[in-house]
Design a protein around this motif. Structure first.
Motif, PDB file in Angstrom:
ATOM      1  N   ARG A 175      38.400  50.883  29.446  1.00  0.00           N
ATOM      2  CA  ARG A 175      39.634  51.314  28.768  1.00  0.00           C
ATOM      3  C   ARG A 175      40.887  50.932  29.541  1.00  0.00           C
ATOM      4  O   ARG A 175      41.996  51.277  29.139  1.00  0.00           O
ATOM      5  CB  ARG A 175      39.598  52.833  28.542  1.00  0.00           C
ATOM      6  CG  ARG A 175      38.549  53.292  27.551  1.00  0.00           C
ATOM      7  CD  ARG A 175      38.815  54.709  27.072  1.00  0.00           C
ATOM      8  NE  ARG A 175      38.674  55.699  28.118  1.00  0.00           N
ATOM      9  CZ  ARG A 175      37.575  56.417  28.341  1.00  0.00           C
ATOM     10  NH1 ARG A 175      36.514  56.217  27.571  1.00  0.00           N
ATOM     11  NH2 ARG A 175      37.534  57.301  29.309  1.00  0.00           N
ATOM     12  N   GLY A 176      40.724  50.233  30.671  1.00  0.00           N
ATOM     13  CA  GLY A 176      41.863  49.802  31.457  1.00  0.00           C
ATOM     14  C   GLY A 176      42.479  50.888  32.316  1.00  0.00           C
ATOM     15  O   GLY A 176      43.577  50.709  32.867  1.00  0.00           O
ATOM     16  N   GLN A 177      41.802  52.020  32.460  1.00  0.00           N
ATOM     17  CA  GLN A 177      42.331  53.117  33.271  1.00  0.00           C
ATOM     18  C   GLN A 177      41.977  52.972  34.745  1.00  0.00           C
ATOM     19  O   GLN A 177      42.533  53.675  35.583  1.00  0.00           O
ATOM     20  CB  GLN A 177      41.801  54.454  32.747  1.00  0.00           C
ATOM     21  CG  GLN A 177      42.274  54.814  31.359  1.00  0.00           C
ATOM     22  CD  GLN A 177      41.621  56.086  30.854  1.00  0.00           C
ATOM     23  OE1 GLN A 177      40.493  56.067  30.378  1.00  0.00           O
ATOM     24  NE2 GLN A 177      42.332  57.189  30.967  1.00  0.00           N
ATOM     25  N   LEU A 178      41.076  52.062  35.039  1.00  0.00           N
ATOM     26  CA  LEU A 178      40.606  51.889  36.417  1.00  0.00           C
ATOM     27  C   LEU A 178      40.191  50.437  36.582  1.00  0.00           C
ATOM     28  O   LEU A 178      39.604  49.835  35.674  1.00  0.00           O
ATOM     29  CB  LEU A 178      39.408  52.815  36.672  1.00  0.00           C
ATOM     30  CG  LEU A 178      39.001  53.114  38.115  1.00  0.00           C
ATOM     31  CD1 LEU A 178      40.136  53.823  38.843  1.00  0.00           C
ATOM     32  CD2 LEU A 178      37.750  53.994  38.119  1.00  0.00           C
ATOM     33  N   SER A 179      40.530  49.853  37.726  1.00  0.00           N
ATOM     34  CA  SER A 179      40.132  48.469  37.997  1.00  0.00           C
ATOM     35  C   SER A 179      38.998  48.459  39.001  1.00  0.00           C
ATOM     36  O   SER A 179      38.853  49.380  39.815  1.00  0.00           O
ATOM     37  CB  SER A 179      41.318  47.663  38.530  1.00  0.00           C
ATOM     38  OG  SER A 179      41.815  48.242  39.721  1.00  0.00           O
ATOM     39  N   SER A 180      38.177  47.420  38.938  1.00  0.00           N
ATOM     40  CA  SER A 180      37.029  47.318  39.835  1.00  0.00           C
ATOM     41  C   SER A 180      36.926  45.908  40.381  1.00  0.00           C
ATOM     42  O   SER A 180      37.459  44.956  39.798  1.00  0.00           O
ATOM     43  CB  SER A 180      35.731  47.689  39.103  1.00  0.00           C
ATOM     44  OG  SER A 180      35.449  46.730  38.098  1.00  0.00           O
ATOM     45  N   SER A 181      36.240  45.786  41.498  1.00  0.00           N
ATOM     46  CA  SER A 181      35.962  44.492  42.112  1.00  0.00           C
ATOM     47  C   SER A 181      34.503  44.450  42.483  1.00  0.00           C
ATOM     48  O   SER A 181      33.886  45.490  42.767  1.00  0.00           O
ATOM     49  CB  SER A 181      36.827  44.275  43.359  1.00  0.00           C
ATOM     50  OG  SER A 181      38.202  44.299  43.036  1.00  0.00           O
ATOM     51  N   ARG A 182      33.934  43.251  42.486  1.00  0.00           N
ATOM     52  CA  ARG A 182      32.546  43.122  42.903  1.00  0.00           C
ATOM     53  C   ARG A 182      32.433  43.406  44.388  1.00  0.00           C
ATOM     54  O   ARG A 182      33.272  43.009  45.190  1.00  0.00           O
ATOM     55  CB  ARG A 182      32.017  41.715  42.623  1.00  0.00           C
ATOM     56  CG  ARG A 182      32.012  41.325  41.160  1.00  0.00           C
ATOM     57  CD  ARG A 182      31.169  42.255  40.328  1.00  0.00           C
ATOM     58  NE  ARG A 182      29.762  42.187  40.682  1.00  0.00           N
ATOM     59  CZ  ARG A 182      28.819  42.965  40.158  1.00  0.00           C
ATOM     60  NH1 ARG A 182      29.155  43.903  39.277  1.00  0.00           N
ATOM     61  NH2 ARG A 182      27.570  42.828  40.519  1.00  0.00           N
ATOM     62  N   ALA A 183      31.372  44.137  44.747  1.00  0.00           N
ATOM     63  CA  ALA A 183      31.115  44.424  46.147  1.00  0.00           C
ATOM     64  C   ALA A 183      30.694  43.142  46.859  1.00  0.00           C
ATOM     65  O   ALA A 183      30.254  42.179  46.230  1.00  0.00           O
ATOM     66  CB  ALA A 183      30.018  45.479  46.276  1.00  0.00           C
ATOM     67  N   PRO A 184      30.847  43.087  48.197  1.00  0.00           N
ATOM     68  CA  PRO A 184      30.386  41.909  48.941  1.00  0.00           C
ATOM     69  C   PRO A 184      28.927  41.612  48.634  1.00  0.00           C
ATOM     70  O   PRO A 184      28.091  42.498  48.616  1.00  0.00           O
ATOM     71  CB  PRO A 184      30.575  42.342  50.398  1.00  0.00           C
ATOM     72  CG  PRO A 184      31.675  43.345  50.357  1.00  0.00           C
ATOM     73  CD  PRO A 184      31.482  44.084  49.059  1.00  0.00           C
ATOM     74  N   GLY A 185      28.626  40.345  48.365  1.00  0.00           N
ATOM     75  CA  GLY A 185      27.265  39.977  48.021  1.00  0.00           C
ATOM     76  C   GLY A 185      26.958  40.134  46.546  1.00  0.00           C
ATOM     77  O   GLY A 185      25.854  39.840  46.108  1.00  0.00           O
ATOM     78  N   GLY A 186      27.938  40.625  45.763  1.00  0.00           N
ATOM     79  CA  GLY A 186      27.732  40.734  44.327  1.00  0.00           C
ATOM     80  C   GLY A 186      26.900  41.909  43.884  1.00  0.00           C
ATOM     81  O   GLY A 186      26.459  41.968  42.754  1.00  0.00           O
ATOM     82  N   ARG A 187      26.670  42.907  44.773  1.00  0.00           N
ATOM     83  CA  ARG A 187      25.844  44.052  44.415  1.00  0.00           C
ATOM     84  C   ARG A 187      26.740  45.231  44.031  1.00  0.00           C
ATOM     85  O   ARG A 187      27.315  45.884  44.890  1.00  0.00           O
ATOM     86  CB  ARG A 187      24.924  44.451  45.573  1.00  0.00           C
ATOM     87  CG  ARG A 187      23.883  43.393  45.932  1.00  0.00           C
ATOM     88  CD  ARG A 187      23.081  43.827  47.147  1.00  0.00           C
ATOM     89  NE  ARG A 187      22.357  45.060  46.901  1.00  0.00           N
ATOM     90  CZ  ARG A 187      21.141  45.100  46.343  1.00  0.00           C
ATOM     91  NH1 ARG A 187      20.548  43.987  45.997  1.00  0.00           N
ATOM     92  NH2 ARG A 187      20.532  46.249  46.157  1.00  0.00           N
ATOM     93  N   GLY A 188      26.877  45.469  42.732  1.00  0.00           N
ATOM     94  CA  GLY A 188      27.646  46.615  42.283  1.00  0.00           C
ATOM     95  C   GLY A 188      29.146  46.371  42.338  1.00  0.00           C
ATOM     96  O   GLY A 188      29.624  45.264  42.594  1.00  0.00           O
ATOM     97  N   SER A 189      29.923  47.432  42.096  1.00  0.00           N
ATOM     98  CA  SER A 189      31.377  47.350  42.050  1.00  0.00           C
ATOM     99  C   SER A 189      31.986  48.294  43.068  1.00  0.00           C
ATOM    100  O   SER A 189      31.358  49.272  43.486  1.00  0.00           O
ATOM    101  CB  SER A 189      31.881  47.715  40.646  1.00  0.00           C
ATOM    102  OG  SER A 189      31.330  46.855  39.672  1.00  0.00           O
TER     103      SER A 189
END
Length: 438
Positions: A41-55
């Motif tokens: 919904r655009g209320q929170l931003s996320s980034s991939r964790a190092p190694g691509g495991r989770g956010s």
């Protein structure tokens, strides 16, 4: 040691000021699924964790969202919250680790006793076996044998723990060596004290079958769960289930066990505390609900009417969802893979997948370990409470691991303060019911 190869180590810690999905959910006071709903919904931003495991999520942004939504924020450090350091189990990014090693890989490769030793000592002892002392086992069997016939497995295990405790006059020795010795004898005593399973149509089978002294714990437990002969794929699934369930961070029963250890209760009392909480319908007994649901699905030929009944009556569909995982429970995934190699499990496994797919039309929930345990119990002719017995026997080793850790901490450190919400004093003395006024 099992034949499968491979083990792994957990990923590194998240960067400063970044929160994992689990930490974000806890800070917001919501489920992990809701965190991703905020992202969509655009209320929170996320980034991939190092190694691509989770956010990962920005801590300041999460706190701002918590203020806007009125969600809870974490208690200040030292304000009575029960978050404390442990080196036993890490749950992170839809995986979990025992002392930094992938717990699923450990369970796939090593037997239950070997994984227990790793959890207790940080050392791997291939081929280790636990042995119940004759005198202790005899005392536990006498005590369990005196219970009413309708007693459940957890009732029997609680009584067996008490009987084992009375047979150990040195149980108050809390040195690591003494606690480990007690644990290595208690776990097989619990299994040995359970009566053998009998066919529902049979009145025989009350005599104890001889057990090979070198048999692994899973093979000893099998005849206590089902009258069916053991086959290697089923034993492998049971052994892996035992190893997977040994610990899962600070679950409710583990917290109770640590509180008991903090009061310097001996290891038998620690296990008793854990068993008392485990019997709750939202903890160890959850697999029994999933067992009954799968049985009904098989009887009715489809998950649709069964799931519909649950939704219509406002009941949760058992065996689905877990607050610590946004995807399928890794324990369930590992067990499903093994159960796929058990021919007699095909129908129950298909029923479980039908339940997941049917429920997904209503809400996207993934299978948890209770559903996998139910597939094992249904397909192997076990009772509905068999999963609870597996859970209790397995988790005994985890409670001991936490007791060993807690014995090294300051005593009685877990003493939260209550927030009194009753009438303010002074209040008049109450009058006894029926007492005439003076």
């Amino acid at each position: 040691m099992k034949d499968q190869a491979g083990s792994g180590n957990g990923p590194g810690a998240t960067a400063p000021q970044r929160l994992s999905t689990r930490e974000t959910a806890e800070r917001l006071g919501v489920k992990p699924e809701t965190v991703y709903a905020y992202v969509s919904r655009g209320q929170l931003s996320s980034s991939r964790a190092p190694g691509g495991r989770g956010s990962t999520f920005d801590a300041a942004e999460v706190d701002a969202l918590a203020r806007r939504t009125g969600r809870r924020t974490p208690s200040p450090a030292g304000a009575g919250d029960l978050a404390f350091r442990t080196g036993i189990t890490l749950i992170e990014d839809n995986a979990y680790y025992f002392r930094g090693v992938d717990a699923v890989e450990l369970a796939r490769r090593y037997a239950y006793e070997e994984v227990a030793e790793w959890l207790w000592t940080g050392e791997l002892r291939p081929g280790v076996r636990f042995t119940a002392p004759d005198e202790t086992l005899a005392a536990a069997r006498r005590a369990v044998g005196a219970l009413p016939a309708h007693s459940g497995s957890t009732d029997r295990l609680r009584v067996a723990v008490v009987a084992s405790s009375t047979a150990d006059p040195l149980r108050f020795d809390l040195s690591p060596e003494a606690v480990l010795a007690a644990a290595r004898s208690l776990v097989p005593t619990l299994v040995g004290a359970l009566p053998p399973a009998t066919d529902a149509s049979s009145t025989a089978g009350t005599a104890e079958a001889p057990e090979a002294s070198d048999a692994g714990l899973a093979r000893q437990l099998w005849p206590k769960l089902t009258p069916r002969p053991a086959d290697e794929p089923s034993i492998a699934a049971l052994d892996t289930a035992l190893a997977l369930l040994i610990d899962h961070d600070l679950a409710a029963s583990t917290l109770a066990a640590r509180v008991a250890a903090s009061a310097r209760a001996h290891p038998y009392a620690v296990v008793s505390a854990g068993l008392g909480v485990l019997e709750g319908q939202l903890h160890g007994a959850a697999s029994g609900l999933a067992h009954r649901m799968l049985t009904e699905v098989l009887e009715r030929g489809s998950a649709v009417p069964v799931v519909a009944d649950h939704l219509r009556t406002g009941r949760r569909v058992p065996g689905l969802g877990h607050r610590l995982y946004t995807a399928e429970d890794p324990r369930a995934r590992a067990l499903f893979a093994l159960l796929a190699q058990v021919p007699q499990a095909a129908a129950a496994l298909a029923a479980a997948r039908d339940v997941v797919a049917t429920t997904a039309r209503h809400t996207p929930l993934h299978a948890n370990v209770d559903l996998a345990l139910a597939v094992l119990s249904v397909s192997c002719g076990m009772s509905a409470e068999a999963g609870e017995a597996v859970f209790a026997v397995s988790r005994t080793a985890g409670w001991i691991a936490h007791a060993l850790e807690e014995y090294g901490e300051r005593p009685l450190r877990m003493r939260p303060s209550g927030q009194y919400a009753g009438p303010r004093p002074p209040q008049p003395l109450p009058a006894a019911t029926g007492e005439p006024p003076r």
